[in-house]
Design a protein around this motif. Structure first.
Motif, PDB file in Angstrom:
ATOM      1  N   GLU A 124     -10.483  13.562  -5.421  1.00 19.46           N
ATOM      2  CA  GLU A 124      -9.876  12.284  -5.763  1.00 19.46           C
ATOM      3  C   GLU A 124      -8.451  12.248  -5.241  1.00 19.46           C
ATOM      4  N   VAL A 125      -8.097  11.137  -4.607  1.00 14.80           N
ATOM      5  CA  VAL A 125      -6.714  10.911  -4.196  1.00 14.80           C
ATOM      6  C   VAL A 125      -6.054  10.192  -5.363  1.00 14.80           C
ATOM      7  N   ARG A 126      -5.123  10.892  -6.006  1.00  6.96           N
ATOM      8  CA  ARG A 126      -4.545  10.365  -7.246  1.00  6.96           C
ATOM      9  C   ARG A 126      -3.114  10.866  -7.405  1.00  6.96           C
ATOM     10  N   HIS A 127      -2.450  10.368  -8.453  1.00  2.68           N
ATOM     11  CA  HIS A 127      -1.120  10.858  -8.779  1.00  2.68           C
ATOM     12  C   HIS A 127      -1.235  12.193  -9.516  1.00  2.68           C
ATOM     13  N   ALA A 128      -0.380  13.112  -9.141  1.00  2.00           N
ATOM     14  CA  ALA A 128      -0.403  14.444  -9.746  1.00  2.00           C
ATOM     15  C   ALA A 128       0.096  14.412 -11.182  1.00  2.00           C
ATOM     16  N   ARG A 129      -0.480  15.293 -11.996  1.00  2.00           N
ATOM     17  CA  ARG A 129       0.040  15.511 -13.347  1.00  2.00           C
ATOM     18  C   ARG A 129       1.229  16.486 -13.300  1.00  2.00           C
ATOM     19  N   GLY A 130       1.184  17.398 -12.332  1.00  2.00           N
ATOM     20  CA  GLY A 130       2.225  18.401 -12.184  1.00  2.00           C
ATOM     21  C   GLY A 130       1.740  19.806 -12.465  1.00  2.00           C
ATOM     22  N   ASP A 131       0.510  19.931 -13.013  1.00  2.00           N
ATOM     23  CA  ASP A 131      -0.024  21.261 -13.300  1.00  2.00           C
ATOM     24  C   ASP A 131      -1.042  21.716 -12.250  1.00  2.00           C
ATOM     25  N   GLU A 132      -1.286  20.895 -11.234  1.00  2.00           N
ATOM     26  CA  GLU A 132      -2.231  21.271 -10.190  1.00  2.00           C
ATOM     27  C   GLU A 132      -1.657  22.412  -9.337  1.00  2.00           C
ATOM     28  N   LYS A 133      -2.543  23.157  -8.702  1.00  2.00           N
ATOM     29  CA  LYS A 133      -2.125  24.283  -7.861  1.00  2.00           C
ATOM     30  C   LYS A 133      -2.299  23.930  -6.388  1.00  2.00           C
ATOM     31  N   TYR A 134      -1.253  24.147  -5.625  1.00  2.00           N
ATOM     32  CA  TYR A 134      -1.276  23.892  -4.185  1.00  2.00           C
ATOM     33  C   TYR A 134      -0.923  25.201  -3.473  1.00  2.00           C
ATOM     34  N   VAL A 135      -1.788  25.627  -2.561  1.00  2.00           N
ATOM     35  CA  VAL A 135      -1.571  26.866  -1.816  1.00  2.00           C
ATOM     36  C   VAL A 135      -1.072  26.520  -0.416  1.00  2.00           C
ATOM     37  N   THR A 136       0.082  27.043  -0.042  1.00  2.00           N
ATOM     38  CA  THR A 136       0.643  26.788   1.282  1.00  2.00           C
ATOM     39  C   THR A 136      -0.087  27.617   2.328  1.00  2.00           C
ATOM     40  N   GLU A 154     -11.971  19.001  -8.733  1.00  2.00           N
ATOM     41  CA  GLU A 154     -12.252  19.020 -10.168  1.00  2.00           C
ATOM     42  C   GLU A 154     -11.662  20.231 -10.879  1.00  2.00           C
ATOM     43  N   ASP A 155     -11.236  21.249 -10.140  1.00  2.00           N
ATOM     44  CA  ASP A 155     -10.600  22.416 -10.725  1.00  2.00           C
ATOM     45  C   ASP A 155      -9.073  22.317 -10.711  1.00  2.00           C
ATOM     46  N   GLY A 156      -8.547  21.171 -10.294  1.00  2.00           N
ATOM     47  CA  GLY A 156      -7.103  21.003 -10.262  1.00  2.00           C
ATOM     48  C   GLY A 156      -6.433  21.616  -9.052  1.00  2.00           C
ATOM     49  N   GLN A 157      -7.222  21.905  -8.030  1.00  2.00           N
ATOM     50  CA  GLN A 157      -6.657  22.408  -6.779  1.00  2.00           C
ATOM     51  C   GLN A 157      -6.179  21.210  -5.954  1.00  2.00           C
ATOM     52  N   ALA A 158      -4.934  21.251  -5.526  1.00  2.00           N
ATOM     53  CA  ALA A 158      -4.396  20.175  -4.688  1.00  2.00           C
ATOM     54  C   ALA A 158      -4.608  20.556  -3.225  1.00  2.00           C
ATOM     55  N   HIS A 159      -5.391  19.762  -2.524  1.00  2.00           N
ATOM     56  CA  HIS A 159      -5.714  20.059  -1.125  1.00  2.00           C
ATOM     57  C   HIS A 159      -4.785  19.341  -0.158  1.00  2.00           C
TER      58      HIS A 159
END
Length: 209
Positions: A124-136, A154-159
């Motif tokens: 989903e393209v959405r606004h972040a809550r701030g607790d999602e994980k983004y891997v550089t 669905e696991d809160g991974q920010a792609h």
């Protein structure tokens, strides 16, 4: 693979047009013709810089609307066009990535390529809550700012962070990738038709025997 844009994102950006293409069985040995797309972009750049393209200007307005400085955080297609204008070429990474980058500069529209095996559930393209994980790409972990537009599974991974600005290393295409989801998004006046043609161009190359 299911991809959707949150109603809030749609409401804030009513001209948004989205195209997707999913394909399986890719490999690092695929012979793909990308030079014609790079040549198209080069011809257009000869008439003026990418900052004057309506496709890029639409994304700059969107980034400004999101509170981001457009010349600091550029959409992916603007960054690629800027590199092509300055260096005369694009980096070669993987045939599918190289194709999508070339088509992106040809149409001046961002294109994301995601390894389906690294995505949990739907996107989903959405606004972040701030607790999602983004891997550089360097392997470090970041957390998107609350309210930032991201690609989240669905696991809160920010792609992706800052929408079309920066993809994650977690779902980046690698030598072992087999199945990919390709996503293109445009905001300019003719985005619906242009995104359709862009996806058709990518699909046509990937389906060639």
């Amino acid at each position: 693979m299911r991809l959707q844009h949150h109603p809030d994102v749609r409401a804030e950006h009513p001209t948004l047009a989205v195209g997707t293409f999913e394909t399986a069985g890719i490999s690092p040995e695929m012979p793909l013709d990308i030079e014609k797309f790079i040549a198209r972009a080069t011809r257009r750049l000869a008439d003026g810089p990418e900052s004057e393209f309506p496709e890029i200007q639409a994304w700059r307005r969107a980034f400004a609307k999101m509170g981001l400085k457009p010349t600091q955080y550029r959409c992916a297609s603007e960054s690629l066009l800027r590199r092509l204008r300055k260096e005369g070429s694009l980096p070669r990474i993987h045939p599918v990535i190289d194709l999508c980058n070339a088509v992106s500069v040809a149409y001046a529209i961002p294109v994301a390529v995601l390894d389906v095996a690294k995505i949990s559930g739907s996107l989903e393209v959405r606004h972040a809550r701030g607790d999602e994980k983004y891997v550089t790409f360097a392997g470090t972990v970041e957390h998107p700012n609350p309210g930032e537009v991201i690609f989240a599974d669905e696991d809160g991974q920010a792609h992706a962070r800052r929408w079309t600005n920066r993809q994650s290393g977690h779902s980046a295409v690698s030598a072992t990738t087999s199945d990919v989801l390709i996503v293109s998004e445009g905001l300019h006046a003719t985005a619906a038709e242009d995104v359709r043609l862009l996806i058709e161009a990518i699909a046509g190359e990937l389906r060639r025997p």
